[in-house]
Design an enzyme around this catalytic site. Structure first.
Site, PDB file in Angstrom:
ATOM      1  N   GLU A   1      46.975 -32.406 -83.691  1.00  0.00           N
ATOM      2  CA  GLU A   1      46.345 -32.296 -85.003  1.00  0.00           C
ATOM      3  C   GLU A   1      47.350 -31.837 -86.048  1.00  0.00           C
ATOM      4  O   GLU A   1      47.450 -32.418 -87.135  1.00  0.00           O
ATOM      5  CB  GLU A   1      45.172 -31.319 -84.937  1.00  0.00           C
ATOM      6  CG  GLU A   1      44.554 -31.023 -86.299  1.00  0.00           C
ATOM      7  CD  GLU A   1      43.385 -30.048 -86.222  1.00  0.00           C
ATOM      8  OE1 GLU A   1      43.015 -29.498 -87.277  1.00  0.00           O
ATOM      9  OE2 GLU A   1      42.845 -29.839 -85.119  1.00  0.00           O
ATOM     10  N   ARG A   2      48.100 -30.812 -85.717  1.00  0.00           N
ATOM     11  CA  ARG A   2      49.031 -30.257 -86.702  1.00  0.00           C
ATOM     12  C   ARG A   2      50.227 -31.167 -86.936  1.00  0.00           C
ATOM     13  O   ARG A   2      50.724 -31.268 -88.061  1.00  0.00           O
ATOM     14  CB  ARG A   2      49.433 -28.855 -86.265  1.00  0.00           C
ATOM     15  CG  ARG A   2      48.261 -27.898 -86.502  1.00  0.00           C
ATOM     16  CD  ARG A   2      48.390 -26.552 -85.909  1.00  0.00           C
ATOM     17  NE  ARG A   2      47.178 -25.783 -86.266  1.00  0.00           N
ATOM     18  CZ  ARG A   2      46.794 -24.671 -85.670  1.00  0.00           C
ATOM     19  NH1 ARG A   2      47.506 -24.173 -84.665  1.00  0.00           N
ATOM     20  NH2 ARG A   2      45.703 -24.046 -86.056  1.00  0.00           N
TER      21      ARG A   2
END
Length: 402
Positions: free
Chosen positions: A257-258
Site C-alpha cells: 500500500e505504501r
C-alpha cells in the site's frame, strides 16, 4: 510536450529497470490513456465522479486486474513495475483522481482478495474486479480513528452462523462506486490485537448505505465517501480470512500500500517537472528564455536531482516487493520521502509558472491541489517517522542483547 512527460531520467535509470515487455505494455497503456482518459478526465473532475464506464474501459484494456490469475480473467502477472507504468502514464496528463481509484483497487484492495479468499469467493469476485464491473474499496478509517486503527468502534457480533455489523467509516476511496467493501471491524473487545476481523459487504446488502460524498480540497473526481453499516448481516461466505486476524492482515499488506502511494508520488513529481521544463524553455522574460536564467536553472537542478534520487530508491523498493523482501520500515521510508518530495517539487514547479501556475486550466495548478493529501492518507508522515524510528530503536535493542 509528450505524454511521457517530455523528459527521460539520466543515468539510464528507467532503462535498467523496465524490460522490453514493460515498454510494450507502456505503449498500450499510453494509447488507452490517449483514447479513453485524456478527452474525459477534466469532465470527471467537474462532475466530481469517475463514471463506471471508465472502470469497465480499464478492464477491457488490461489496465486493472493484471495480477489476477488467468483462470479468473486476469493476466497472472504480479510484477509491481506494471502498475508503476499505469501511474506514470496517468500522471503525465494529470489524471490524479482516476489514477488513485485504479491503484486503490489493484494495489491495496485486490491483494486481500487474492491472498485471503476461498476458492468460492474468488470465483464470485475476481472476474468482476478484472473486468471493471466490480469496484472495490476498503473501509478502515472512522470519524474518531485514523492512524490508530485499534481505536475503531465498528463492531461485528456473531449471531448464529452470521455476523451483525454496525459502525461508520469515513474518507473511503471509491466509496460511492464501490460494489464490494472490505470492512475492518472489532469482533472481540477483550482479545487485544486479535480482536479484529475483515468482512466483505456488497452493494445491495440491507443496512449498508452511503453517507456524504465528501467535498475535498483536491482530487475532485475521486469519490471519497462516508459509509454507514446498520445491522448489516454478513453471511459466513462473506467473512474474509480467519476471524481475529484482521489487524494482522492489514499490517502484512501495508508495504505494498505504501509503496503504491510512493510510486504515485514519484510519477506525479516527474510529471510536474516535465510540464515545468517545457514551460520555462518555451516562455521568455527579460529577453531570454526563463529556463536560461540562472535562478531558474538552479531551481531545476535541485528539483531534478530530488526526483531522480527518489526514483532510484522506489525502483529498488519495487524489486524488493517483487521478491517479497520489502519491509514495513523500507516501505514507510519510500512513502515518507516520496510524498513529501512530491509536495515540495510541485510547489516549486508552480512558482516557476508564475501567475499561470495558479490557474486551474494548467495541470500544474491542479496537481498542486491534488498532491497535498499524499502526506496524509495511507499513514501520515508523522506515523511513517514513528515506524521508521521504532525500527531503528529496535535494531539497537537487539545489539544490546548480544
Amino acid at each position: 510536450m509528450s505524454q511521457s512527460g517530455g523528459r527521460q531520467p539520466s543515468l539510464n535509470l528507467r532503462g535498467g529497470f523496465y524490460t522490453e515487455d514493460h515498454e510494450a505494455y507502456r505503449a498500450s497503456v499510453r494509447e488507452f490513456v490517449r483514447r479513453e482518459v485524456e478527452p474525459h478526465h477534466l469532465d470527471w473532475e467537474e462532475e466530481r465522479l469517475v463514471p463506471r464506464s471508465a472502470w469497465q474501459a480499464a478492464g477491457r484494456n488490461g489496465i486493472i486486474g493484471l495480477a489476477v490469475p488467468e483462470e479468473f480473467g486476469g493476466g497472472g502477472e504480479p510484477d509491481f513495475r506494471y502498475p508503476m507504468i499505469v501511474a506514470e502514464e496517468l500522471a503525465a496528463i494529470g489524471a490524479s483522481s482516476y489514477c488513485l481509484g485504479l491503484r486503490l483497487q489493484d494495489d491495496i484492495v485486490l491483494p486481500y482478495l487474492l491472498d485471503l479468499c476461498t476458492d468460492e469467493q474468488k470465483q464470485r469476485w475476481l472476474p468482476g474486479a478484472v473486468s471493471g464491473d466490480l469496484v472495490l474499496a476498503i473501509a478502515m478509517t472512522e470519524p474518531g480513528a485514523g492512524s490508530d486503527l485499534q481505536g475503531i468502534r465498528a463492531t461485528a457480533v456473531r449471531d448464529g452462523d452470521s455476523w451483525v455489523l454496525n459502525g461508520q467509516k469515513t474518507f473511503i476511496t471509491n466509496g460511492i462506486n464501490a460494489d464490494l467493501v472490505i470492512v475492518f471491524a472489532k469482533t472481540d473487545p477483550d482479545a487485544g490485537s486479535r480482536g479484529y476481523s475483515l468482512f466483505v459487504v456488497e452493494r445491495d446488502d440491507p443496512g449498508f448505505s452511503r453517507g456524504r460524498k465528501l467535498d475535498k480540497v483536491g482530487l475532485a473526481g475521486q469519490d471519497t465517501a462516508e459509509l454507514v453499516f446498520e445491522d448489516v448481516r454478513v453471511r459466513p461466505e462473506n467473512v474474509l480470512g480467519e476471524i481475529g486476524q484482521g489487524l494482522i492482515y492489514l499490517m502484512q499488506r501495508l508495504p505494498k500500500e505504501r509503496l503504491s502511494l510512493a510510486a504515485q508520488a514519484l510519477a506525479g513529481a516527474e510529471a510536474a517537472l516535465a510540464w515545468t521544463e517545457d514551460y520555462v524553455f518555451d516562455r521568455e522574460a527579460f529577453g531570454k528564455r526563463i529556463g536560461d536564467l540562472q535562478a531558474t536553472r538552479f531551481e531545476l537542478a535541485d528539483i531534478e536531482t530530488e526526483v531522480e534520487m527518489t526514483r532510484a530508491y522506489i525502483q529498488n523498493a519495487a524489486l524488493a516487493l517483487n521478491e517479497h523482501t520489502l519491509t514495513t520500515a523500507e516501505a514507510s521510508k519510500a512513502k515518507l520521502w516520496a510524498t513529501e518530495m512530491q509536495v515540495r517539487v510541485t510547489s516549486r514547479c508552480l512558482q516557476l509558472f508564475g501567475g499561470y501556475g495558479f490557474m486551474n486550466e494548467y495541470p500544474i495548478g491542479r496537481a498542486y491541489r491534488d498532491c497535498r493529501v499524499q502526506t496524509i492518507y495511507g499513514g501520515t508522515s508523522q506515523i511513517m517517522k514513528e515506524i521508521i524510528g521504532r525500527d531503528i530503536a529496535g535494531r539497537y535493542a537487539k545489539d544490546a542483547t548480544r
